[in-house]
Design a protein around this motif. Structure first.
Motif, short mmCIF file in Angstrom:
data_model
loop_
_atom_site.label_atom_id
_atom_site.label_comp_id
_atom_site.label_asym_id
_atom_site.label_seq_id
_atom_site.Cartn_x
_atom_site.Cartn_y
_atom_site.Cartn_z
N GLU A 264 4.67 12.88 15.65
CA GLU A 264 5.16 14.04 14.78
C GLU A 264 5.27 13.31 13.34
OE1 GLU A 264 9.22 16.74 14.43
OE2 GLU A 264 8.95 16.01 16.21
N VAL A 265 4.70 14.30 12.86
CA VAL A 265 4.73 13.08 11.04
C VAL A 265 6.06 13.86 10.96
CG1 VAL A 265 3.63 14.10 9.18
CG2 VAL A 265 2.41 13.79 10.78
N LEU A 266 7.31 13.05 10.31
CA LEU A 266 8.34 13.78 9.46
C LEU A 266 8.23 13.45 7.93
CD1 LEU A 266 10.44 11.25 11.78
CD2 LEU A 266 10.52 13.42 11.73
N PHE A 267 7.19 12.50 7.48
CA PHE A 267 7.35 12.52 5.97
C PHE A 267 5.56 11.92 5.19
CE2 PHE A 267 10.04 9.17 6.20
CZ PHE A 267 9.98 8.68 5.56
N ASP A 268 5.38 11.77 4.30
CA ASP A 268 4.32 11.23 3.94
C ASP A 268 5.08 9.93 3.18
OD1 ASP A 268 1.61 11.99 5.94
OD2 ASP A 268 1.76 13.73 4.24
N ASP A 269 4.34 9.24 2.92
CA ASP A 269 4.74 8.08 2.54
C ASP A 269 3.64 6.97 1.64
OD1 ASP A 269 7.66 6.18 1.29
OD2 ASP A 269 6.84 4.88 2.16
N PRO A 270 3.91 7.25 0.32
CA PRO A 270 2.96 6.19 -0.36
C PRO A 270 3.21 4.34 -0.26
CG PRO A 270 4.06 6.96 -2.00
CD PRO A 270 4.88 8.16 -0.25
N ILE A 271 2.00 4.19 -0.49
CA ILE A 271 2.10 2.99 -0.21
C ILE A 271 1.42 2.41 -1.88
CG2 ILE A 271 1.94 2.16 2.19
CD1 ILE A 271 -0.76 1.81 1.95
N GLU A 272 2.35 0.83 -2.27
CA GLU A 272 1.07 0.91 -3.60
C GLU A 272 1.77 -0.61 -3.72
OE1 GLU A 272 3.42 3.01 -6.87
OE2 GLU A 272 3.97 4.80 -5.22
N ILE A 273 0.79 -1.43 -4.27
CA ILE A 273 1.46 -2.66 -5.51
C ILE A 273 2.79 -2.50 -5.53
CG2 ILE A 273 -0.33 -4.15 -6.51
CD1 ILE A 273 -3.06 -2.82 -5.92
N VAL A 274 3.28 -3.95 -5.74
CA VAL A 274 4.11 -4.61 -6.29
C VAL A 274 3.92 -5.83 -6.60
CG1 VAL A 274 5.91 -1.87 -5.15
CG2 VAL A 274 5.28 -4.79 -4.07
N ALA A 275 5.01 -6.29 -7.02
CA ALA A 275 5.09 -7.50 -8.18
C ALA A 275 6.50 -8.43 -7.88
CB ALA A 275 4.94 -7.90 -9.02
N GLY A 276 6.91 -9.54 -8.21
CA GLY A 276 8.27 -9.90 -8.64
C GLY A 276 8.46 -9.94 -9.86
N PRO A 277 9.46 -9.64 -10.43
CA PRO A 277 9.94 -8.70 -12.11
C PRO A 277 9.24 -9.33 -13.02
CG PRO A 277 11.73 -10.22 -10.93
CD PRO A 277 11.08 -10.83 -9.39
N ARG A 278 8.80 -11.49 -12.95
CA ARG A 278 8.17 -12.42 -13.65
C ARG A 278 6.93 -11.82 -13.75
NH1 ARG A 278 12.85 -15.14 -11.82
NH2 ARG A 278 11.65 -15.97 -10.11
N HIS A 279 5.92 -11.78 -13.59
CA HIS A 279 5.12 -11.59 -13.08
C HIS A 279 4.24 -10.89 -14.21
CE1 HIS A 279 0.60 -10.63 -11.61
NE2 HIS A 279 0.67 -11.29 -10.29
N PRO A 280 2.79 -11.82 -14.93
CA PRO A 280 2.32 -10.99 -16.29
C PRO A 280 2.10 -9.56 -16.40
CG PRO A 280 1.60 -13.32 -14.83
CD PRO A 280 2.42 -12.54 -14.07
N LEU A 281 2.05 -9.21 -15.03
CA LEU A 281 1.15 -7.34 -14.90
C LEU A 281 2.52 -6.77 -14.83
CD1 LEU A 281 -1.63 -7.75 -12.49
CD2 LEU A 281 -1.38 -7.27 -14.88
N VAL A 282 3.37 -6.71 -14.91
CA VAL A 282 4.73 -6.26 -14.68
C VAL A 282 4.92 -6.03 -16.16
CG1 VAL A 282 7.54 -6.27 -15.06
CG2 VAL A 282 5.79 -7.47 -12.97
N GLY A 283 5.10 -4.61 -16.54
CA GLY A 283 4.94 -3.43 -17.75
C GLY A 283 4.17 -2.55 -17.85
N LYS A 284 2.63 -3.67 -17.70
CA LYS A 284 1.73 -2.90 -18.69
C LYS A 284 1.10 -1.34 -17.73
CE LYS A 284 -0.41 -7.71 -19.14
NZ LYS A 284 -1.37 -7.98 -19.54
N ARG A 285 0.82 -0.69 -18.69
CA ARG A 285 0.53 0.41 -18.50
C ARG A 285 -1.73 0.41 -17.75
NH1 ARG A 285 4.31 3.37 -17.19
NH2 ARG A 285 3.21 5.36 -17.61
N ASN A 286 -1.23 1.06 -16.84
CA ASN A 286 -3.38 1.77 -16.26
C ASN A 286 -4.10 0.01 -15.58
OD1 ASN A 286 -2.82 4.57 -16.76
ND2 ASN A 286 -2.72 3.92 -19.31
N ILE A 287 -3.18 -0.29 -15.30
CA ILE A 287 -3.63 -1.47 -14.66
C ILE A 287 -4.88 -1.34 -13.60
CG2 ILE A 287 -2.83 -4.40 -13.39
CD1 ILE A 287 0.01 -3.06 -14.11
N SER A 288 -5.66 -2.04 -13.67
CA SER A 288 -6.70 -1.92 -13.04
C SER A 288 -6.65 -2.58 -11.54
CB SER A 288 -8.32 -2.38 -13.29
OG SER A 288 -8.49 -3.39 -13.64
#
Length: 414
Positions: A264-288
């Motif tokens: 029985e589905v209760l809700f849908d949940d997205p999975i996303e790419i995450v990093a640590g706070p000091r990662h070079p990609l943190v704060g950038k927009r439209n990352i490929s």
């Protein structure tokens, strides 16, 4: 979990008495004298500390508690019968192919079967049951004689159940779960509270839904005991199918993993790419995605929904050199590695909501397609919850439908 069966002959006599409204007819069906059948019912009522039958003008009828218990007993006996038939089909002994040995088995034999299957040892099984090793060994071998089947194989490391024994043990555990529910219903019928609910919970559900529903359940029914079992999905699913746990909460599988469970589905949940706070990609927009694949990854196990997304949708294995350096679904490991280096991983935002709020883990601005997964409830298709179990399931549905942000749930500042 080792079943604690009532006397099987006693519950069989009780079931036949309810069906026929007569002890004498029940005695005939069970090959007992009428005094022996009457005594069996009296012993069962004493053991359960409640009257199960009343005598009226039309014969015997079940009390309220008796009617509830009779329904559970019928299911339990049917499970034992189907287990015996399935074991005989697998074992295929010529002389025993038509014997209904479920009418000859005892509670002690079934407890020994399950205990040995759980532990892989007569000695450990005896310890778990609080009995001597010879007693457990004798019960197990007597069960083999009754069934006309080889049920236990000695191995280099202990004892294993044969295929016929495995299928029988699985039905025995389901029968025990049914009787356990029946005993709880009797307790409630006489105004007492003796309920327990066993939940199999995977990581996402543990972060919010399960704790919130448990908290509400304890407030609504203070004497109900909640038990949460954690583990890998295959082990939790097996425990569910064998009656050791009542329901399983977490990411659903598509298609359903077995024909004897319902999702029985209760809700849908997205999975996303995450990093640590000091990662070079943190704060950038439209990352490929290509930008992300240049860094080392912590990948969830392939058999998990997030792992399937990485391999089946992102097809990370088709790269000339895989960026996966660690395989783990442990949030503790993820937190540690993401804080130490330029690692990336794919995970549910809800699962890391507390870490995101405190800045320990940061979602990246990467557009993903088809990254939503269904979170829900898995139960046995034939499961009939007790009132308390049904109440808890309704609480799970309520909290899943509300699905507030983690900050709201924890009363954190927005």
């Amino acid at each position: 979990m080792i079943p604690d069966f009532p006397n099987i002959r006693h519950i069989r006599v009780f079931a036949q008495t309810v069906h026929h409204g007569s002890v004498s007819m029940a005695a005939a069906q069970c090959n007992l004298s009428q005094p022996a059948a009457t005594q069996a019912i009296a012993k069962l009522e004493t053991a359960l500390e409640t009257p199960l039958l009343l005598r009226g003008a039309g014969g015997l009828r079940a009390t309220q508690a008796g009617a509830l218990f009779a329904r559970r007993v019928d299911t339990a006996l049917a499970l034992l019968a189907s287990g015996a038939r399935a074991a005989l089909r697998l074992g295929a002994p010529a002389k025993a192919s038509k014997r209904a040995f479920d009418h000859q088995i005892t509670a002690a034999q079934l407890r020994a079967l399950v205990a040995v299957g759980n532990s892989g040892s007569f000695t450990v099984a005896a310890h778990d049951l609080g009995l001597s090793q010879p007693s457990v060994h004798r019960a197990a071998r007597t069960l083999e004689a009754v069934a006309g089947l080889a049920l236990f194989n000695a191995t280099a490391v202990g004892v294993e159940l044969t295929p016929p024994a495995q299928v029988l043990a699985a039905r025995v555990k389901l029968a025990a779960a049914e009787l356990r529910q029946g005993l709880e219903e009797i307790s409630l019928a006489r105004g007492e509270e003796n309920s327990s609910i066993v939940i199999g919970s995977m990581p996402l559900a543990r972060t919010r839904i399960v704790p919130a529903a448990i908290n509400d359940m304890i407030h609504a029914s203070p004497s109900t005991q909640m038990r949460v079992v954690e583990g890998r999905y295959p082990e939790l699913l097996r425990s569910l199918r064998e009656g050791d746990i009542d329901c399983l909460i977490g990411a659903l599988r598509e298609p359903a993993p077995a024909d004897d469970v319902t999702e029985e589905v209760l809700f849908d949940d997205p999975i996303e790419i995450v990093a640590g706070p000091r990662h070079p990609l943190v704060g950038k927009r439209n990352i490929s995605l290509e930008d992300c694949l240049a860094y080392p990854w912590i990948a969830p196990p392939r058999e998990t929904p997030a792992g399937q997304y990485i391999y089946n949708t992102l097809k990370i294995q088709e790269l000339a050199q895989t960026p996966v350096r660690v395989v783990s679904s442990s949030l503790v490991v993820l937190r540690g590695l993401l804080g130490l280096g330029d690692y990336l991983t794919l995970i549910s935002r809800q699962q890391i909501a507390v870490e995101e709020h405190t800045g320990m883990i940061v979602p990246l601005d990467v557009r993903l397609e088809g990254n939503r997964r269904a979170i829900g409830l898995t139960v046995r298709s034939a499961w009939r919850p007790t009132d308390r179990q049904a109440q808890f399931i309704d609480l799970l549905r309520k909290h899943a439908s509300h699905n507030p942000s983690i900050a709201t749930w924890l009363k954190l500042p927005q």
